[in-house]
Write an enzyme that holds these catalytic residues in place. Structure first.
Site, PDB file in Angstrom:
ATOM      1  N   LYS A  22       0.817  -1.141   0.033  1.00 38.80           N
ATOM      2  CA  LYS A  22       0.014   0.046   0.080  1.00 38.80           C
ATOM      3  C   LYS A  22       0.966   1.158  -0.145  1.00 38.80           C
ATOM      4  O   LYS A  22       0.320   2.490  -0.043  1.00 38.80           O
ATOM      5  CB  LYS A  22      -0.808  -0.164   1.100  1.00 38.80           C
ATOM      6  N   GLY A  26      -4.886 -14.427   6.724  1.00 39.47           N
ATOM      7  CA  GLY A  26      -5.157 -15.180   8.156  1.00 39.47           C
ATOM      8  C   GLY A  26      -4.739 -14.214   9.347  1.00 39.47           C
ATOM      9  O   GLY A  26      -4.786 -14.306  10.405  1.00 39.47           O
TER      10      GLY A  26
END
Length: 663
Positions: A404, A445
Site C-alpha cells: 500500500k 489469516g
C-alpha cells in the site's frame, strides 16, 4: 468384576464345547470334567490379570487389545496344554488341553468385539444423540488411517470410504474401509450420500492440493483438513480435532519455502529485538527467529495481552524442546515505539545486533479516520527506532512495509512510504547500520484480513461483504511474510527495498466464492437465487484502492533468492525531507489533520488521496463550530500535489538528534 465374571463363564463354556467336539456329546461338568473347569479358572484368570487384559475399556478397545488377549491366551494355552495334554489327568481326554484354549481365545475376542459394538451403538444412537455425518477421507495413508480410527469412536461421524491417488489401493480395504479412485469421487458421494470430505494428505504438494480442491469444489460438500501435530499439542484446534481448510489452500499457488540455513546462520547466537512482537507478522517473526536459536529474543509491544500471549507460546515451545537445545532468553517488554526514551533504554541495555520493526498501524480505514496517530506511529515511531538503532550501532535494521506504500491513495500507505523514504535516506549517511525494507501484500489469516472476516460471515449465514466486485489483492501467508523479512534482511547491504514475487493478484470475489463452496455451501446470486450465502457489494471504503502494486518503478533487480526482488525507488534529498518532517511534526503537535494530509501529499509525490479528509475529530469539530475550514475546502477541491522529482541517491538526511529528538 463384570468382565472377570464373563471370562470365567467363557472358561466353563469353552471346556463344555471342547468335550462336545471331542466326544460328539454334551457331557455334564462334574466328576473328571470338573478338573478341566477348575484348572481353566485357576490358570486363566490370574494369567489374564497379569497381562493386563482387564485394563482396557471395551468401548475404546483397538487392535492392541486383541494382541493383549492373544499373548495372554498363548501363555495360558501352554500352561493348560502342559497339565491336561502333556501330563494329563485320569478321565480327561488329552485333546481337551488343545481345543479348550483355542475356543477360549475365540470366545474372548468375540465377546469384546460384541461389547464394543453394542456400547458404541447404544451411546452413538441413543436418545438425544446427534445425526451421524457421513464422511469421506481423502488419503488412505497413515494420517488417514489415524483419522478414521479417531472418528470410529465419535457418535456424530461415520467414515464411508477412503479416496487415494495410489492405484494399488483402489478397490481394496484399509482398516476395514474401502478405498476408491479419485475418478469415482462423484459416484461415491452420491452412492453413500456423503456430507463432508476430510483431507488427510499432509505430504501432498500445494499444487496437488489445489487440484484436489478444484475437483471437490463442484461437489458442494464441506471440506475440512487434519490439523498439524504441533497445533494439536498446543491445543490450537477445536475439540473435534479437525479444522477448516489450511489457509495455504486459499492462496492459489505453492508456498515459498524458507531457506532455514540462511536464517539460522544470520541469527544464531545473536540478540534480536522485534517491535510489534504480538502482532500477526511480529509474532511469526518471533517464532521463526526462535527456531534459529538466538542468544536473546526481545519482544516489544504496547498491547499487554498480545505480549503475554506470544511470550507464553514461545516459552512453552522452548521448554518442550528440552535441555539439549540452546536455551534462548525470551524477554517480554511493554512499550510503544512512539516512546523514544523507552526504546533507547531497551537498546542500550541489551545492545541487539538485529532489529525487526513490525510495529505499525496497518488498518486502512482506521488510519484514514485517525491520520495524525497514523503519522505519529508509522513515521515518527519508525524514525525513533531507526535513529536509536544507529546511535547504538545495531548492525541490521529491517522495516516491515506494505504494498500500500506504492502510489498510495490512503494515509496508511503514505505513512509507510514516508517511513521507507526516511530509512533510504538514513542508510546513505549511516553505513555502519544496515537499514533495509521489506514490502509485501496482504497476509492471509492476519488480524483484520479478509479470510477470518469471511469465515465468520459464512458461519453466521452471510452475507459475505465485499467492497467491489473488481477489487484484487496480492496474498501471502504469515510464515512466508516472516521468512521473507528475515531472508531479505540477511541479503541487505543498506537502503534496499525488497519485494516478494507473489504471482498473480487474487480477485477478492473469487476468494469469497472459494471459501463458500469449500464450506459445502452455494453462492446466492442472479444465477442461483436460492443459494445459501449472499455476496454483498458495499462500495470502496475511504482510501481503499481497487488494486495494489508492489513497485513504483519497473524492472526490479534479481537477488540470491529466486522469489525475492529488489526495488529501486526514489526518495527526497535530506534537506527537503528534513523540512517536510519538521512541518509534519508541528502539524501533528497542533492536531491539524488537514495540514498533516497536505504535507504528506507534498512529501510523498505518488500519494493521491481517493477520498475527502475523514478524520473523526476534525469532522466533529467542524460540525460543532458550524463553519468550514477554507484551507480544508481548498485541499478537497485541488488535485493531488504533484510532489517533487528526486534523484535516486542523496547525500544526507535527518541527523542523530533530528526531527522528533526532543519529544
Amino acid at each position: 468384576m463384570l468382565i472377570v465374571t464373563v471370562d470365567a463363564s467363557l472358561c466353563i463354556l469353552a471346556v463344555w464345547v471342547a468335550y462336545f467336539l471331542r466326544l460328539s456329546a454334551w457331557v455334564p461338568l462334574y466328576g473328571p470334567p470338573m478338573w478341566s473347569v477348575i484348572g481353566s479358572l485357576a490358570l486363566a484368570l490370574p494369567i489374564f490379570a497379569m497381562f493386563g487384559v482387564y485394563r482396557p475399556v471395551f468401548r475404546h478397545a483397538e487392535t492392541s487389545t486383541s494382541n493383549q488377549v492373544l499373548v495372554a491366551s498363548l501363555v495360558y494355552a501352554l500352561a493348560y496344554f502342559a497339565i491336561f495334554t502333556a501330563w494329563s489327568l485320569p478321565g480327561v481326554p488329552r485333546t481337551v488341553g488343545i481345543i479348550q484354549p483355542v475356543l477360549l481365545f475365540v470366545f474372548m475376542v468375540l465377546a469384546r468385539w460384541g461389547a464394543r459394538s453394542l456400547l458404541n451403538t447404544l451411546l452413538g444412537h441413543g436418545e438425544g444423540a446427534a445425526v451421524r455425518q457421513r464422511v469421506l477421507i481423502y488419503g488412505a495413508g497413515q494420517s488417514g488411517r489415524q483419522l478414521a480410527a479417531a472418528i470410529a469412536n465419535r457418535p456424530d461421524m461415520r467414515v464411508v470410504g477412503f479416496v487415494d491417488d495410489n492405484k494399488g489401493l483402489h478397490g481394496a480395504t484399509v482398516s476395514g474401509i474401502r478405498v476408491f479412485s479419485p475418478d469415482r469421487v462423484l459416484e461415491t458421494v452420491r452412492k453413500y450420500d456423503v456430507d463432508e470430505v476430510l483431507l488427510a494428505i499432509p505430504s501432498a504438494s500445494q499444487a496437488r492440493r489445489n487440484e484436489i480442491l478444484a475437483m471437490l469444489r463442484a461437489l458442494q460438500l464441506r471440506i475440512q483438513t487434519l490439523p498439524d501435530i504441533v497445533d494439536l499439542a498446543l491445543g490450537n484446534v477445536p475439540d473435534g480435532g479437525i479444522t477448516n481448510l489450511d489457509i495455504n489452500d486459499l492462496l492459489g499457488r505453492d508456498v515459498v519455502a524458507p531457506a532455514t540455513t540462511v536464517i539460522t546462520a544470520h541469527l544464531a547466537g545473536h540478540v534480536i529485538l522485534v517491535t510489534g512482537a504480538g502482532g500477526s507478522i511480529g509474532s511469526e517473526l518471533c517464532r521463526q527467529i526462535l527456531a534459529a536459536q538466538p542468544a536473546t529474543l526481545l519482544l516489544l509491544d504496547n498491547s499487554e495481552f498480545a505480549l503475554y500471549e506470544i511470550h507464553r507460546e514461545l516459552q512453552l515451545s522452548l521448554d518442550a524442546q528440552g535441555k539439549d537445545r540452546v536455551q534462548t532468553r525470551i524477554i517480554p517488554l511493554l512499550g510503544s515505539v512512539q516512546n523514544e526514551q523507552r526504546v533507547a533504554e531497551i537498546v542500550d541495555c541489551w545492545r541487539p545486533s538485529h532489529v525487526y520493526h513490525a510495529a505499525a498501524y496497518k488498518h486502512v480505514p482506521l488510519v484514514e479516520h485517525n491520520p495524525i496517530q497514523g503519522v505519529v506511529n508509522n513515521v515518527f515511531g519508525t524514525l525513533n527506532v531507526a535513529r536509536i538503532a544507529i546511535r547504538y550501532q545495531v548492525r541490521h535494521f529491517v522495516l516491515v512495509s506494505t504494498d500500500k506504500a506504492v502510489r498510495p491513495t490512503n494515509v496508511m500507505g503514505a505513512t509507510k512510504r514516508l517511513a521507507e523514504m526516511s530509512l533510504q535516506a538514513l542508510a546513505d549517511e549511516n553505513p555502519e547500520t544496515c537499514l533495509s525494507m521489506v514490502r509485501f501484500g496482504n497476509v492471509l489469516g492476519s488480524s483484520g484480513s479478509v479470510v477470518p472476516v469471511f469465515r465468520k460471515q459464512i458461519m453466521a449465514g452471510g452475507p459475505v461483504t465485499i467492497t467491489d466486485e473488481r477489487i484484487t489483492r496480492f496474498f501471502m501467508t504469515i510464515p512466508e511474510a516472516a521468512q521473507l523479512v528475515i531472508q531479505a534482511g540477511a541479503m541487505a547491504t543498506g537502503g534496499e527495498v525488497f519485494v516478494l514475487d507473489m504471482g498473480e493478484p487474487v480477485r477478492i470475489v473469487d476468494l469469497a466464492r472459494n471459501m463458500i463452496e469449500l464450506s459445502g455451501l452455494t453462492v446466492r446470486d442472479a444465477r442461483n437465487p436460492f443459494g445459501d450465502i449472499e455476496l454483498k457489494f458495499v462500495g470502496l471504503r475511504p482510501g481503499e484502492k481497487l488494486y495494489e502494486e508492489l513497485l513504483i518503478r519497473d524492472a526490479p533487480l534479481e537477488t540470491a533468492h529466486p522469489r525475492i526482488r529488489k526495488a529501486m525507488e526514489n526518495f527526497l534529498p535530506a534537506a527537503a525531507l528534513r523540512i517536510r518532517l519538521t512541518e509534519l511534526e508541528q502539524a501533528t503537535r497542533q492536531r491539524d489533520a488537514a495540514a498533516v494530509r497536505r504535507i504528506l501529499q507534498e512529501t510523498v509525490s505518488e500519494y493521491a488521496p481517493s477520498s475527502n479528509l475523514v478524520d473523526h475529530l476534525y469532522i466533529e469539530r467542524q460540525a460543532r463550530s458550524g463553519t468550514a475550514d477554507p484551507a480544508f475546502a481548498a485541499l478537497q477541491a485541488a488535485p493531488p500535489a504533484a510532489g517533487i522529482e528526486v534523484p535516486h541517491k542523496i547525500p544526507a538526511i535527518v541527523s542523530g538528534e533530528g526531527v522528533g529528538g526532543g519529544r
